[in-house]
Motif scaffolding. Structure first.
Motif, PDB file in Angstrom:
ATOM      1  N   MET A   1       0.785  -1.052   0.032  1.00 28.92           N
ATOM      2  CA  MET A   1       0.128   0.043  -0.071  1.00 28.92           C
ATOM      3  C   MET A   1       0.809   1.070  -0.236  1.00 28.92           C
ATOM      4  N   PRO A   2       0.723   2.300  -0.820  1.00 33.76           N
ATOM      5  CA  PRO A   2       1.648   3.440  -1.048  1.00 33.76           C
ATOM      6  C   PRO A   2       1.261   4.048   0.475  1.00 33.76           C
ATOM      7  N   LYS A   3       2.197   5.097   0.634  1.00 30.69           N
ATOM      8  CA  LYS A   3       2.141   5.998   1.865  1.00 30.69           C
ATOM      9  C   LYS A   3       0.785   7.098   1.618  1.00 30.69           C
ATOM     10  N   LYS A   4       0.155   7.267   2.456  1.00 31.88           N
ATOM     11  CA  LYS A   4      -1.128   8.220   2.540  1.00 31.88           C
ATOM     12  C   LYS A   4      -0.369   9.401   1.812  1.00 31.88           C
ATOM     13  N   GLY A   5      -1.235   9.849   0.900  1.00 29.68           N
ATOM     14  CA  GLY A   5      -0.711  11.237  -0.006  1.00 29.68           C
ATOM     15  C   GLY A   5       0.151  10.867  -1.053  1.00 29.68           C
ATOM     16  N   ALA A   6       0.632   9.502  -1.303  1.00 29.04           N
ATOM     17  CA  ALA A   6       1.653   9.226  -2.194  1.00 29.04           C
ATOM     18  C   ALA A   6       1.176   9.545  -3.715  1.00 29.04           C
ATOM     19  N   LEU A   7      -0.094   8.985  -3.946  1.00 31.22           N
ATOM     20  CA  LEU A   7      -0.828   9.236  -5.258  1.00 31.22           C
ATOM     21  C   LEU A   7      -1.168  10.563  -5.626  1.00 31.22           C
ATOM     22  N   GLU A   8      -1.496  11.325  -4.628  1.00 30.34           N
ATOM     23  CA  GLU A   8      -1.777  12.579  -4.842  1.00 30.34           C
ATOM     24  C   GLU A   8      -0.418  13.402  -5.247  1.00 30.34           C
ATOM     25  N   PHE A   9       0.640  13.128  -4.516  1.00 27.98           N
ATOM     26  CA  PHE A   9       1.999  13.976  -4.913  1.00 27.98           C
ATOM     27  C   PHE A   9       2.333  13.397  -6.230  1.00 27.98           C
ATOM     28  N   LEU A  10       2.324  11.999  -6.734  1.00 22.99           N
ATOM     29  CA  LEU A  10       2.744  11.598  -8.073  1.00 22.99           C
ATOM     30  C   LEU A  10       1.848  12.174  -8.966  1.00 22.99           C
ATOM     31  N   THR A  11       0.542  12.438  -8.791  1.00 20.92           N
ATOM     32  CA  THR A  11      -0.464  13.072  -9.512  1.00 20.92           C
ATOM     33  C   THR A  11      -0.120  14.588 -10.076  1.00 20.92           C
ATOM     34  N   VAL A  12       0.220  15.356  -8.721  1.00 26.04           N
ATOM     35  CA  VAL A  12       0.703  16.787  -9.084  1.00 26.04           C
ATOM     36  C   VAL A  12       1.887  16.582  -9.801  1.00 26.04           C
ATOM     37  N   LEU A  13       3.022  15.945  -9.494  1.00 25.76           N
ATOM     38  CA  LEU A  13       4.251  15.927 -10.241  1.00 25.76           C
ATOM     39  C   LEU A  13       3.918  15.776 -11.707  1.00 25.76           C
ATOM     40  N   LYS A  14       3.231  14.676 -11.933  1.00 26.33           N
ATOM     41  CA  LYS A  14       2.998  14.326 -13.426  1.00 26.33           C
ATOM     42  C   LYS A  14       2.060  15.492 -13.964  1.00 26.33           C
ATOM     43  N   ALA A 116      19.556  14.150   5.041  1.00 28.45           N
ATOM     44  CA  ALA A 116      18.471  14.704   3.881  1.00 28.45           C
ATOM     45  C   ALA A 116      18.247  16.153   3.947  1.00 28.45           C
ATOM     46  N   ASP A 117      18.118  16.679   2.681  1.00 25.18           N
ATOM     47  CA  ASP A 117      17.779  18.227   2.482  1.00 25.18           C
ATOM     48  C   ASP A 117      16.552  18.495   2.840  1.00 25.18           C
ATOM     49  N   GLU A 118      15.484  17.531   2.520  1.00 22.37           N
ATOM     50  CA  GLU A 118      14.207  17.695   3.185  1.00 22.37           C
ATOM     51  C   GLU A 118      13.789  16.275   3.887  1.00 22.37           C
ATOM     52  N   TYR A 119      12.866  16.359   4.843  1.00 27.31           N
ATOM     53  CA  TYR A 119      12.507  15.142   5.762  1.00 27.31           C
ATOM     54  C   TYR A 119      10.997  15.013   5.749  1.00 27.31           C
ATOM     55  N   PHE A 120      10.532  13.672   5.202  1.00 23.57           N
ATOM     56  CA  PHE A 120       9.240  13.470   5.338  1.00 23.57           C
ATOM     57  C   PHE A 120       8.873  12.711   6.386  1.00 23.57           C
ATOM     58  N   PHE A 121       8.097  13.209   7.481  1.00 23.82           N
ATOM     59  CA  PHE A 121       7.637  12.409   8.550  1.00 23.82           C
ATOM     60  C   PHE A 121       6.244  12.016   8.234  1.00 23.82           C
ATOM     61  N   ASP A 122       5.391  12.899   8.199  1.00 22.06           N
ATOM     62  CA  ASP A 122       3.946  12.734   7.575  1.00 22.06           C
ATOM     63  C   ASP A 122       3.799  12.780   6.136  1.00 22.06           C
ATOM     64  N   PHE A 123       4.032  11.764   5.419  1.00 25.06           N
ATOM     65  CA  PHE A 123       4.119  12.074   4.294  1.00 25.06           C
ATOM     66  C   PHE A 123       3.159  12.849   3.285  1.00 25.06           C
ATOM     67  N   GLU A 124       1.763  12.759   3.810  1.00 24.74           N
ATOM     68  CA  GLU A 124       0.913  13.557   3.271  1.00 24.74           C
ATOM     69  C   GLU A 124       0.984  15.049   3.450  1.00 24.74           C
ATOM     70  N   LYS A 125       1.083  15.287   4.483  1.00 27.84           N
ATOM     71  CA  LYS A 125       1.542  16.787   4.970  1.00 27.84           C
ATOM     72  C   LYS A 125       2.697  17.400   4.636  1.00 27.84           C
ATOM     73  N   ASP A 126       3.797  16.450   4.438  1.00 29.79           N
ATOM     74  CA  ASP A 126       5.096  16.900   4.012  1.00 29.79           C
ATOM     75  C   ASP A 126       5.138  17.039   2.601  1.00 29.79           C
ATOM     76  N   ALA A 127       4.438  16.314   1.865  1.00 28.70           N
ATOM     77  CA  ALA A 127       4.567  16.305   0.360  1.00 28.70           C
ATOM     78  C   ALA A 127       3.698  17.628  -0.028  1.00 28.70           C
ATOM     79  N   ARG A 128       2.598  17.954   0.678  1.00 27.72           N
ATOM     80  CA  ARG A 128       1.922  18.997   0.359  1.00 27.72           C
ATOM     81  C   ARG A 128       3.142  20.191   0.525  1.00 27.72           C
ATOM     82  N   ARG A 129       3.700  20.193   1.761  1.00 26.07           N
ATOM     83  CA  ARG A 129       4.652  21.381   1.827  1.00 26.07           C
ATOM     84  C   ARG A 129       5.648  21.439   0.740  1.00 26.07           C
ATOM     85  N   PHE A 130       6.293  20.438   0.315  1.00 29.82           N
ATOM     86  CA  PHE A 130       7.384  20.186  -0.482  1.00 29.82           C
ATOM     87  C   PHE A 130       6.436  20.810  -2.028  1.00 29.82           C
ATOM     88  N   ILE A 131       5.417  20.409  -2.394  1.00 30.58           N
ATOM     89  CA  ILE A 131       4.912  20.810  -3.467  1.00 30.58           C
ATOM     90  C   ILE A 131       4.763  22.266  -3.390  1.00 30.58           C
TER      91      ILE A 131
END
Length: 144
Positions: A1-14, A116-131
């Motif tokens: 199972m992907p991490k929560k928020g991973a699909l959304e993150f990949l979608t934004v990147l694509k 790491a230059d960036e660190y993702f503890f809560d993937f969903e929240k940290d992916a939004r911050r990264f975006i």
């Protein structure tokens, strides 16, 4: 199972036309069915296995090879990793790195955070911050 928020993150990147690669230790015969089952195969422009490449991710050359295949420079490429040895290899090769929390690597989290230059503890929240920091504010065609 992907991490929560991973699909959304990949979608934004694509959707931003960011090239996405997967470097994995898992043999192709095992991961391809998993990617298909999760319906995420189409997100990856290239997949490189350590088995096929012949070197560990800790060596770093697999990331250099993959960036080259995507016509991306090291300075424009981010490597996301949850394994300390692979994060070290990517950093040693000069890539910007994002350390991803994984309970399997719990005892290495302090070192992962340090490298790491960036660190993702809560993937969903940290992916939004990264975006917000690296993707939304620019016309991005870089590899991640």
């Amino acid at each position: 199972m992907p991490k929560k928020g991973a699909l959304e993150f990949l979608t934004v990147l694509k959707n931003k036309s960011v090239k996405i690669a997967l470097c994995t230790n898992t043999p192709r015969s095992l991961f391809e069915s998993a990617l298909d089952r999760l319906k995420i195969s189409s997100f990856f422009d290239i997949v490189v296995t350590t088995e096929e490449f012949g070197f560990s991710k800790g060596d770093g050359r697999i990331f250099l090879y993959t960036a080259e295949k995507l016509n991306s420079s090291v300075s424009d490429t981010w490597v996301f990793e949850d394994a300390l040895y692979a994060l070290k290899g990517a950093a040693k090769a000069g890539f910007k790195t994002a350390g991803i929390f994984d309970s399997v690597s719990l005892k290495f989290q302090d070192e992962i955070k340090h490298i790491a230059d960036e660190y993702f503890f809560d993937f969903e929240k940290d992916a939004r911050r990264f975006i917000d920091r690296f993707i939304s504010s620019q016309n991005c065609d870089k590899t991640y």
